[in-house]
Design a protein around this motif. Structure first.
Motif, PDB file in Angstrom:
ATOM      1  N   LEU A 285       0.844  -1.193   0.000  1.00 23.93           N
ATOM      2  CA  LEU A 285       0.000   0.000   0.000  1.00 23.93           C
ATOM      3  C   LEU A 285       0.881   1.245   0.000  1.00 23.93           C
ATOM      4  O   LEU A 285       1.879   1.310   0.706  1.00 23.93           O
ATOM      5  CB  LEU A 285      -0.902   0.031   1.239  1.00 23.93           C
ATOM      6  CG  LEU A 285      -2.033  -0.970   1.309  1.00 23.93           C
ATOM      7  CD1 LEU A 285      -2.737  -0.866   2.660  1.00 23.93           C
ATOM      8  CD2 LEU A 285      -3.030  -0.754   0.184  1.00 23.93           C
ATOM      9  N   ASP A 286       0.507   2.228  -0.778  1.00 23.10           N
ATOM     10  CA  ASP A 286       1.238   3.485  -0.798  1.00 23.10           C
ATOM     11  C   ASP A 286       0.817   4.304   0.421  1.00 23.10           C
ATOM     12  O   ASP A 286      -0.317   4.775   0.500  1.00 23.10           O
ATOM     13  CB  ASP A 286       0.940   4.250  -2.087  1.00 23.10           C
ATOM     14  CG  ASP A 286       1.694   5.572  -2.172  1.00 23.10           C
ATOM     15  OD1 ASP A 286       2.566   5.833  -1.312  1.00 23.10           O
ATOM     16  OD2 ASP A 286       1.405   6.340  -3.106  1.00 23.10           O
ATOM     17  N   LEU A 287       1.722   4.454   1.357  1.00 26.17           N
ATOM     18  CA  LEU A 287       1.427   5.194   2.586  1.00 26.17           C
ATOM     19  C   LEU A 287       2.068   6.581   2.595  1.00 26.17           C
ATOM     20  O   LEU A 287       2.224   7.186   3.652  1.00 26.17           O
ATOM     21  CB  LEU A 287       1.893   4.394   3.809  1.00 26.17           C
ATOM     22  CG  LEU A 287       1.201   3.061   4.052  1.00 26.17           C
ATOM     23  CD1 LEU A 287       1.715   2.420   5.344  1.00 26.17           C
ATOM     24  CD2 LEU A 287      -0.306   3.215   4.108  1.00 26.17           C
ATOM     25  N   THR A 288       2.414   7.080   1.439  1.00 18.33           N
ATOM     26  CA  THR A 288       3.006   8.410   1.349  1.00 18.33           C
ATOM     27  C   THR A 288       2.042   9.431   1.962  1.00 18.33           C
ATOM     28  O   THR A 288       0.899   9.555   1.521  1.00 18.33           O
ATOM     29  CB  THR A 288       3.301   8.780  -0.116  1.00 18.33           C
ATOM     30  OG1 THR A 288       4.122   7.765  -0.698  1.00 18.33           O
ATOM     31  CG2 THR A 288       3.996  10.135  -0.206  1.00 18.33           C
ATOM     32  N   GLY A 289       2.496  10.113   3.001  1.00 18.10           N
ATOM     33  CA  GLY A 289       1.675  11.122   3.655  1.00 18.10           C
ATOM     34  C   GLY A 289       0.588  10.564   4.565  1.00 18.10           C
ATOM     35  O   GLY A 289      -0.221  11.310   5.085  1.00 18.10           O
ATOM     36  N   ILE A 290       0.572   9.252   4.746  1.00 23.20           N
ATOM     37  CA  ILE A 290      -0.447   8.611   5.591  1.00 23.20           C
ATOM     38  C   ILE A 290       0.252   7.970   6.789  1.00 23.20           C
ATOM     39  O   ILE A 290       1.152   7.163   6.630  1.00 23.20           O
ATOM     40  CB  ILE A 290      -1.216   7.527   4.798  1.00 23.20           C
ATOM     41  CG1 ILE A 290      -1.926   8.154   3.602  1.00 23.20           C
ATOM     42  CG2 ILE A 290      -2.205   6.800   5.696  1.00 23.20           C
ATOM     43  CD1 ILE A 290      -2.521   7.148   2.645  1.00 23.20           C
ATOM     44  N   SER A 291      -0.148   8.338   7.981  1.00 24.02           N
ATOM     45  CA  SER A 291       0.495   7.799   9.172  1.00 24.02           C
ATOM     46  C   SER A 291      -0.194   6.546   9.706  1.00 24.02           C
ATOM     47  O   SER A 291       0.431   5.729  10.379  1.00 24.02           O
ATOM     48  CB  SER A 291       0.567   8.848  10.277  1.00 24.02           C
ATOM     49  OG  SER A 291      -0.729   9.315  10.588  1.00 24.02           O
ATOM     50  N   LEU A 292      -1.483   6.363   9.385  1.00 21.86           N
ATOM     51  CA  LEU A 292      -2.232   5.257   9.967  1.00 21.86           C
ATOM     52  C   LEU A 292      -3.336   4.791   9.021  1.00 21.86           C
ATOM     53  O   LEU A 292      -4.071   5.610   8.466  1.00 21.86           O
ATOM     54  CB  LEU A 292      -2.868   5.704  11.288  1.00 21.86           C
ATOM     55  CG  LEU A 292      -3.705   4.694  12.036  1.00 21.86           C
ATOM     56  CD1 LEU A 292      -2.818   3.632  12.676  1.00 21.86           C
ATOM     57  CD2 LEU A 292      -4.543   5.383  13.092  1.00 21.86           C
TER      58      LEU A 292
END
Length: 137
Positions: A107-114
């Motif tokens: 999953l692309d978690l760029t800019g996503i903390s949770l």
């Protein structure tokens, strides 16, 4: 009190699908002896278990949002302090994993903390028993 039997069930359900895993067990009362047998079993899967003991006295004064929740609910807030891996899957000890989870690692978690699952019972909050944490934020 955290049940080592439940923890072992969650670990085994993950190990059915994966090896090369590192498990951090956040607790305040499990003796070192509880981990020795699991350490030996996990070695065969090139996996390991880490006993993260949290001093519960620092948590007991916090007010929890729902009656019936244990102060151990706050253990998940210590993940960034004790876990060095960039991507962390937090599971409560009563979760059984029924299929491989590697798609979570892509999953692309760029800019996503949770990443969490919405709790339809207590909307608009999320269910904190399953969290994908971007420890790089």
């Amino acid at each position: 009190m955290l049940s080592m039997n439940k923890v072992e069930t969650t670990i085994k359900s993950l190990c059915v699908h994966h090896d090369n895993l590192k498990f951090y067990i956040f607790n305040d009362d499990l003796p070192r002896e509880c981990f020795q047998l699991m350490e030996k079993r996990l070695e065969t899967l090139n996996s390991e278990i880490v006993n993260v003991q949290i001093d519960s006295s620092i948590l007991k004064d916090y007010r929890l949002p729902f009656e019936g929740l244990s102060y151990a609910t706050l253990f998940r807030y210590f993940v960034p302090k004790y876990v060095s891996e960039v991507r962390v899957l937090y599971l409560d000890s009563d979760i059984i994993v029924r299929k491989p989870i590697e798609e979570l690692w892509y999953l692309d978690l760029t800019g996503i903390s949770l990443v969490a699952v919405r709790d339809d019972f207590y909307t608009p909050i999320f269910n904190a028993v399953f969290l994908l944490i971007n420890n790089d934020m």
